[in-house]
Enzyme design. Structure first.
Site, PDB file in Angstrom:
ATOM      1  N   LYS A  37     -11.037  -2.711   2.733  1.00  0.00           N
ATOM      2  CA  LYS A  37     -10.660  -3.905   2.191  1.00  0.00           C
ATOM      3  C   LYS A  37      -9.376  -4.489   2.740  1.00  0.00           C
ATOM      4  CE  LYS A  37      -7.373  -2.953  -1.185  1.00  0.00           C
ATOM      5  NZ  LYS A  37      -6.041  -3.200  -1.185  1.00  0.00           N
ATOM      6  N   PRO A  94      -8.511   4.348   7.638  1.00  0.00           N
ATOM      7  CA  PRO A  94      -6.989   5.218   7.742  1.00  0.00           C
ATOM      8  C   PRO A  94      -6.787   5.684   6.057  1.00  0.00           C
ATOM      9  CG  PRO A  94      -6.949   3.390   9.066  1.00  0.00           C
ATOM     10  CD  PRO A  94      -8.286   3.162   8.377  1.00  0.00           C
ATOM     11  N   VAL A  95      -6.443   6.899   5.719  1.00  0.00           N
ATOM     12  CA  VAL A  95      -6.326   7.478   4.450  1.00  0.00           C
ATOM     13  C   VAL A  95      -4.945   7.074   4.136  1.00  0.00           C
ATOM     14  CG1 VAL A  95      -6.099   9.703   3.217  1.00  0.00           C
ATOM     15  CG2 VAL A  95      -7.795   9.307   5.049  1.00  0.00           C
ATOM     16  N   ALA A 130      -3.720   4.002   3.191  1.00  0.00           N
ATOM     17  CA  ALA A 130      -3.270   3.052   3.962  1.00  0.00           C
ATOM     18  C   ALA A 130      -3.340   1.716   3.286  1.00  0.00           C
ATOM     19  CB  ALA A 130      -4.367   2.975   5.247  1.00  0.00           C
ATOM     20  N   GLY A 131      -3.698   1.496   2.089  1.00  0.00           N
ATOM     21  CA  GLY A 131      -3.877   0.248   1.476  1.00  0.00           C
ATOM     22  C   GLY A 131      -4.944  -0.481   1.685  1.00  0.00           C
ATOM     23  N   ALA A 168      -8.040   0.907   0.665  1.00  0.00           N
ATOM     24  CA  ALA A 168      -8.950   1.136  -0.459  1.00  0.00           C
ATOM     25  C   ALA A 168     -10.215   2.024  -0.225  1.00  0.00           C
ATOM     26  CB  ALA A 168      -9.444  -0.006  -1.274  1.00  0.00           C
ATOM     27  N   GLY A 169      -9.647   2.967   1.023  1.00  0.00           N
ATOM     28  CA  GLY A 169     -10.683   3.856   1.768  1.00  0.00           C
ATOM     29  C   GLY A 169     -11.222   4.883   0.473  1.00  0.00           C
ATOM     30  N   GLY A 170     -10.396   5.544  -0.133  1.00  0.00           N
ATOM     31  CA  GLY A 170     -11.041   6.445  -1.322  1.00  0.00           C
ATOM     32  C   GLY A 170     -11.990   5.653  -2.108  1.00  0.00           C
ATOM     33  N   SER A 171     -11.307   4.540  -2.747  1.00  0.00           N
ATOM     34  CA  SER A 171     -11.956   3.852  -3.765  1.00  0.00           C
ATOM     35  C   SER A 171     -13.276   3.213  -3.170  1.00  0.00           C
ATOM     36  CB  SER A 171     -11.299   2.623  -4.135  1.00  0.00           C
ATOM     37  OG  SER A 171      -9.857   2.861  -4.577  1.00  0.00           O
ATOM     38  N   ASP A 178      -9.107  -0.201  -7.970  1.00  0.00           N
ATOM     39  CA  ASP A 178      -9.649  -0.885  -6.882  1.00  0.00           C
ATOM     40  C   ASP A 178     -11.453  -0.728  -6.811  1.00  0.00           C
ATOM     41  OD1 ASP A 178      -7.556  -2.166  -5.753  1.00  0.00           O
ATOM     42  OD2 ASP A 178      -7.098  -0.714  -4.453  1.00  0.00           O
TER      43      ASP A 178
HETATM   44  O1  C5P Z   1      -5.912   2.841 -10.632  1.00  0.00           O
HETATM   45  P1  C5P Z   1      -5.367   3.652  -9.752  1.00  0.00           P
HETATM   46  O2  C5P Z   1      -5.597   5.007 -10.016  1.00  0.00           O
HETATM   47  O3  C5P Z   1      -5.900   3.194  -8.297  1.00  0.00           O
HETATM   48  O4  C5P Z   1      -3.708   3.401  -9.567  1.00  0.00           O
HETATM   49  C1  C5P Z   1      -3.058   4.128  -8.812  1.00  0.00           C
HETATM   50  C2  C5P Z   1      -1.605   3.917  -9.493  1.00  0.00           C
HETATM   51  O5  C5P Z   1      -1.023   2.709  -9.034  1.00  0.00           O
HETATM   52  C3  C5P Z   1      -1.266   3.821 -10.890  1.00  0.00           C
HETATM   53  O6  C5P Z   1      -1.251   5.215 -11.387  1.00  0.00           O
HETATM   54  C4  C5P Z   1      -0.185   3.039 -11.219  1.00  0.00           C
HETATM   55  O7  C5P Z   1       0.979   3.669 -10.928  1.00  0.00           O
HETATM   56  C5  C5P Z   1      -0.158   2.047 -10.103  1.00  0.00           C
HETATM   57  N1  C5P Z   1      -1.000   0.789 -10.478  1.00  0.00           N
HETATM   58  C6  C5P Z   1      -0.419  -0.207 -11.347  1.00  0.00           C
HETATM   59  N2  C5P Z   1      -1.072  -1.283 -11.678  1.00  0.00           N
HETATM   60  C7  C5P Z   1      -2.306  -1.540 -11.273  1.00  0.00           C
HETATM   61  C8  C5P Z   1      -3.175  -0.675 -10.167  1.00  0.00           C
HETATM   62  C9  C5P Z   1      -2.271   0.480  -9.980  1.00  0.00           C
HETATM   63  O8  C5P Z   1       0.674  -0.022 -11.751  1.00  0.00           O
HETATM   64  N3  C5P Z   1      -2.799  -2.701 -11.621  1.00  0.00           N
END
Ligand code: C5P
Length: 283
Positions: A9, A94-95, A97-98, A100-103, A136
């Site tokens: 994404k 890419p890992v 990377a922003g 959402a590859g893992g998600s 995500d």
């Molecule tokens: O939900 P996820 O594990 O992907 O989020 C990773 C980290 O990103 C969270 O531990 C938090 O520090 C931050 N986060 C946040 N607010 C969000 C999503 C993520 O602060 N809405």
């Protein structure tokens, strides 16, 4: 055996509205899937439990992999009796990377398990299971163009990004998402995306107006050591991109091009300097 694409994404917008008592942040983001995808293959096996294999040696192979967490959450939440599974991941996104590859890998696992074992389960319930694994994941279960709010799990479907070409470039550095969130000082965010204007521009299918509204607030808090993000943006804009922005918590940058030829030229030029450059389309 079933293979499912797990699409990357991009954030057309990313806005942070405030910090929540649970430590997360309230977000408002316009998300777009692109045709850069991992391949996630599920094979039921005799042995109980969930095994993960991946073509990148440093990805976790145990229960720590988000794909394994997704499978475990599916069986725990759906009432479907657990089956032994091997999940094989072929990584293209890419890992760290922003994108959402893992998600997206976790979401692909959820979609396949629903199809195989609980086809009657509403997609909303699958997205709720996704929210237990990561912010995500619900969006990745659904894909396409969507407004994501709350922690990222409240989704509204949007009209698609009109046809365009996208150049995606990840510099070698990586940024930790929690670290970047911890640098956010709400009062110091100078600029926010015009999300309402973005929604109207999508409604009107006006690529020019969409491009002008692409913005990610995280760019405002990036530490100096990520200056490459801004040089890639400048290069993309210099090579004819209508807009260029970081996606998610970065450090990947993307450029939006009206025509394929100039996008291909930009991708070619950047691939001389960066290993991870992809010419993509929205899907
Ligand atoms: O939900 P996820 O594990 O992907 O989020 C990773 C980290 O990103 C969270 O531990 C938090 O520090 C931050 N986060 C946040 N607010 C969000 C999503 C993520 O602060 N809405």
């Amino acid at each position: 055996m079933r293979t499912e694409p797990a699409y990357a994404k991009l954030n057309l917008t990313l806005d942070i509205l405030g910090k929540r008592p649970d430590g997360y942040h309230d977000l408002r983001m316009v998300m777009q899937s692109i045709d850069l995808a991992d391949q996630v293959t599920l094979s039921p096996r005799e042995e109980p439990g969930i095994g993960v294999t991946a073509d990148l040696p440093y990805l976790p192979r145990d229960g720590g992999n988000i794909a394994a967490k997704a499978a475990a959450a599916f069986f725990a939440q759906s009432g479907v009796p657990p089956v032994g599974l091997t999940i094989a991941i072929r990584k293209m996104i890419p890992v760290c990377a922003g994108m959402a590859g893992g998600s997206s890998d976790g979401a692909a696992v959820l979609r396949v398990l629903r199809d195989l074992y609980a086809p009657e389960m509403p997609m909303e319930q699958l997205e709720e299971i996704g929210a237990l694994i990561g912010s995500d994941v619900p969006y990745c279960v659904r894909g396409g163009t969507a407004l994501a709010e709350g922690r990222g799990e409240h989704l509204t479907a949007l009209p698609p990004l009109p046809p365009c070409s996208l150049v995606v470039c990840k510099p070698a550095c990586s940024i930790s998402t929690p670290e970047l969130f911890s640098l956010v000082r709400m009062k110091k965010l100078r600029c926010h995306p015009d999300t309402a204007g973005m929604l109207r521009a999508l409604e009107d299918q006006d690529l020019e107006r969409i491009a002008r509204r692409i913005y990610n607030v995280f760019e405002d808090v990036l530490p100096r050591r990520y200056a490459e993000v801004f040089s890639i943006k400048s290069e993309l804009l210099g090579m004819g991109a209508m807009a260029a922005s970081m996606t998610g918590s970065g450090p990947t940058v993307f450029g939006v091009f009206r025509d394929r030829e100039s996008a291909a030229r930009a991708a070619e030029s950047l691939s001389g300097q960066y290993a991870a450059v992809h010419l993509c389309r929205p899907i």
